[in-house]
Write an enzyme that holds these catalytic residues in place. Structure first.
Site, PDB file in Angstrom:
ATOM      1  N   GLU A 104       0.842  -1.198   0.000  1.00  0.00           N
ATOM      2  CA  GLU A 104       0.000   0.000   0.000  1.00  0.00           C
ATOM      3  C   GLU A 104       0.876   1.247   0.000  1.00  0.00           C
ATOM      4  O   GLU A 104       1.955   1.265   0.610  1.00  0.00           O
ATOM      5  CB  GLU A 104      -0.888  -0.015   1.254  1.00  0.00           C
ATOM      6  N   ASN A 124      -6.830   1.501   2.512  1.00  0.00           N
ATOM      7  CA  ASN A 124      -7.565   2.757   2.661  1.00  0.00           C
ATOM      8  C   ASN A 124      -7.075   3.795   1.648  1.00  0.00           C
ATOM      9  O   ASN A 124      -7.850   4.646   1.198  1.00  0.00           O
ATOM     10  CB  ASN A 124      -7.389   3.296   4.086  1.00  0.00           C
ATOM     11  N   ASN A 132     -12.165  -0.857  -1.341  1.00  0.00           N
ATOM     12  CA  ASN A 132     -11.522  -1.411  -0.147  1.00  0.00           C
ATOM     13  C   ASN A 132     -12.359  -1.080   1.083  1.00  0.00           C
ATOM     14  O   ASN A 132     -12.730   0.091   1.287  1.00  0.00           O
ATOM     15  CB  ASN A 132     -10.124  -0.791   0.021  1.00  0.00           C
ATOM     16  N   GLU A 133     -12.652  -2.078   1.871  1.00  0.00           N
ATOM     17  CA  GLU A 133     -13.315  -1.904   3.185  1.00  0.00           C
ATOM     18  C   GLU A 133     -14.411  -0.839   3.134  1.00  0.00           C
ATOM     19  O   GLU A 133     -14.483   0.049   4.007  1.00  0.00           O
ATOM     20  CB  GLU A 133     -12.276  -1.558   4.261  1.00  0.00           C
ATOM     21  N   TYR A 156      -7.496  -8.503  11.197  1.00  0.00           N
ATOM     22  CA  TYR A 156      -6.287  -8.208  11.968  1.00  0.00           C
ATOM     23  C   TYR A 156      -6.558  -8.664  13.387  1.00  0.00           C
ATOM     24  O   TYR A 156      -7.619  -8.361  13.937  1.00  0.00           O
ATOM     25  CB  TYR A 156      -5.975  -6.708  11.935  1.00  0.00           C
ATOM     26  N   GLU A 189      -6.667  -9.119   3.121  1.00  0.00           N
ATOM     27  CA  GLU A 189      -5.818  -8.485   4.161  1.00  0.00           C
ATOM     28  C   GLU A 189      -5.904  -9.353   5.405  1.00  0.00           C
ATOM     29  O   GLU A 189      -7.017  -9.613   5.898  1.00  0.00           O
ATOM     30  CB  GLU A 189      -6.290  -7.069   4.506  1.00  0.00           C
ATOM     31  N   GLN A 195       1.299  -6.337   5.611  1.00  0.00           N
ATOM     32  CA  GLN A 195       1.673  -6.011   4.246  1.00  0.00           C
ATOM     33  C   GLN A 195       3.035  -6.658   3.988  1.00  0.00           C
ATOM     34  O   GLN A 195       3.366  -7.606   4.705  1.00  0.00           O
ATOM     35  CB  GLN A 195       1.674  -4.507   4.082  1.00  0.00           C
TER      36      GLN A 195
HETATM   37  O1  AHR Z   1      -3.195  -2.618   6.137  1.00  0.00           O
HETATM   38  C1  AHR Z   1      -3.467  -1.419   6.795  1.00  0.00           C
HETATM   39  C2  AHR Z   1      -4.898  -0.935   6.605  1.00  0.00           C
HETATM   40  O2  AHR Z   1      -5.760  -1.811   7.287  1.00  0.00           O
HETATM   41  C3  AHR Z   1      -5.437  -0.933   5.193  1.00  0.00           C
HETATM   42  O3  AHR Z   1      -5.147   0.246   4.512  1.00  0.00           O
HETATM   43  C4  AHR Z   1      -6.916  -1.030   5.403  1.00  0.00           C
HETATM   44  O4  AHR Z   1      -7.576  -1.634   4.325  1.00  0.00           O
HETATM   45  C5  AHR Z   1      -7.046  -1.809   6.690  1.00  0.00           C
HETATM   46  O5  AHR Z   1      -7.953  -1.227   7.554  1.00  0.00           O
END
Ligand code: AHR
Length: 499
Positions: free
Chosen positions: A27, A72, A172-173, A244, A292, A351
């Site tokens: 990113e 993001n 994305n999201e 996450y 992700e 990432q």
């Molecule tokens: O990977 C970091 C961020 O986490 C990404 O930009 C977003 O998609 C997620 O919330």
């Protein structure tokens, strides 16, 4: 010591492991692109500005595909800012991470990097502040033969052959209130359908990833997916999952039990895809794309300097330092992905460098983090068919995630080789007997073990090799069974030869 038995049968097959589950994510955020993969002033830079030390380290992970440019970031990105002569590209204020973006790396540079690294590129279009038409134009820029406006622009920029990008993420999201241009599911579905249709009209061979729920904690979890999937109909090929995970106030045992909830998330999203397919009476279902995933908690402080760039160029955002415990949780994600090989087709660790990453840079130096190793150990044994692993043995009760096997496991059959992956979540050594029901083992094997002096041990700049795999020779093979003893808090990957 309680003995654990892993029962396997080569005919109890879950499905072919899609190599694309070994993907990554790059990113425009913090020091991932600038000072990560790209740093023309580094003594490691090649003539294009790529950091060859970082690329060499990334080769050890053998990623199959990489998602770009966000995240993001994608929801405020205008791809046309990042093509053409570098000196003419605009420097812009980047709102997702409150940073400065000079656009010195863009589509053509990323594709060149991806081809060189043997990554299939996966591009995320801007459905936050961008228009469906802008997304359609990007497909034409990348994939159309010369002769029309955007394809000819690519040719002018020195790329007469199409970039041939197969995988495209529809935003994305978009379910998250933090996302630029966030809207409710029904409105996102309209944007995604408009963009997706035109994108496939330009190039019918592309595959589309719809934004699914970005985390199970959101109130819209699964309803978002259902609404978007129903509206998209057969246009979508995959639905995305993000996750996450972190320690929070949990004990180590609970933290290491998190893979139970990864299984659950995959199964719930899969159930939603099947439900929508059934309701629509369609022959086509959406597959799962976990685009992700990672451990992220030490630097996850919204509003802090870890997550807000303060109007700077390449600010050091979310540079998580990973310990042994985090590496074991990463192994748990990968076990879960392999156990769901029948429905999960793509996954991208988030990432690849500096941002919550297996690799960190500092000036001209590079550090391999603990989480690099489980990915690398799985990745080199990834080909084949996932077998259903049945473990009998020690259990513990996690207050958050329920009944948990001390040994987490997965297995892949690759013709006359059997790859077995075992994580010991216990503070004590654990004995495991692998019982292969229908085939004999020749006795030849190679195996490696990742562990460390304690669960909180990390690789640091001064002590970079505290957590790294060592050859594991403690496998006693007899006919169709293997006895091994896993050290406390460890991950073992073994390849056994079949007769
Ligand atoms: O990977 C970091 C961020 O986490 C990404 O930009 C977003 O998609 C997620 O919330």
């Amino acid at each position: 010591m309680i003995k654990n038995t892993l029962h396997l049968h080569t005919q109890f097959q879950i499905g072919e492991v899609d190599p694309r589950i070994f993907g990554g994510f790059l990113e425009h955020m913090g020091r991932a692109v600038y000072e990560g993969v790209y740093q023309p002033e580094s003594r490691h830079a090649d003539e294009k500005g790529w950091r060859t030390d970082v690329l060499e380290a990334l080769k050890g992970l053998a990623m199959t595909n990489v998602r770009y440019p966000g995240g993001n970031f994608a929801s405020g990105y205008h791809w046309e800012d990042g093509v053409g002569p570098k000196e003419a590209r605009p420097t812009v204020r980047e709102l997702a991470w409150q940073s400065i973006e000079p656009n010195q790396v863009g589509t053509d540079e990323f594709i060149e990097l991806a081809r060189r690294m043997k990554w299939d590129p996966m591009l995320a279009v801007n459905l936050g502040t961008g228009s469906p038409e802008e997304a359609r134009n990007w497909v034409e820029y990348c994939n159309s033969p010369p002769g029309t406006l955007f394809a000819d622009r690519r040719v002018t920029h020195g790329h007469s052959d199409p970039h041939d990008v197969k995988l495209w993420c529809l935003g994305n999201e978009m379910d998250g209130p933090w996302q630029l241009g966030h809207v409710p599911a029904d409105q996102y579905a309209i944007r995604a359908q408009q963009a997706g249709k035109m994108m496939k009209d330009v190039d019918p061979s592309i595959e589309l990833v719809l934004c699914g729920s970005s985390m199970p904690q959101l109130a819209t979890y699964l309803e978002w997916d259902q609404t978007a999937l129903e509206y998209m109909g057969d246009l979508t090929d995959y639905v995305s999952l993000h996750r996450y995970v972190g320690l929070g106030d949990k004990e180590t045992a609970d933290f290491l039990a998190i893979p139970n909830s990864i299984d659950q998330q995959i199964e719930e999203v899969d159930a939603t895809c099947r439900f929508v397919q059934g309701k629509r009476k369609s022959k086509k279902r959406a597959w799962l794309c976990f685009d992700e995933w990672n451990v992220w908690y030490k630097t996850m402080k919204p509003g802090s300097e870890h997550m807000q760039g303060g109007g700077k160029f390449a600010p050091p955002l979310i540079e998580e330092i990973y310990d042994l415990r985090d590496a074991l949780v990463v192994s748990g994600f990968l076990h879960s992905f392999i156990r769901h090989a029948d429905v999960l087709k793509i996954a991208n660790i988030a990432q690849i460098v500096n941002i919550i990453a297996p690799i960190l840079t500092r000036d001209d130096s590079l550090l391999i983090q603990s989480i690099y190793w489980p990915f690398a150990m799985f990745s080199k044994r990834r080909n084949g068919i996932s077998l259903s692993p049945k473990i009998q043995g020690e259990m513990y009760e996690s207050s958050r995630y329920g009944d948990t096997q001390v040994i987490d496991s997965s297995a892949i059959l690759d013709r006359d080789h059997l790859h077995v992956f075992l994580t010991n979540r216990s503070a004590s050594a654990s004995q495991v007997e692998i019982q292969l029901a229908d085939r004999k083992l020749s006795g030849a094997y190679n195996a490696e073990c990742l562990t460390g002096p304690d669960p909180l041990a990390c690789n640091r700049w001064e002590t970079p090799d505290v957590i790294s795999p060592k050859a594991f020779s403690d496998c006693k093979i007899d006919g169709s069974s293997v006895d091994l003893t896993l050290p406390p808090y460890s991950f073992v990957a073994a390849t056994l030869q079949l007769v």
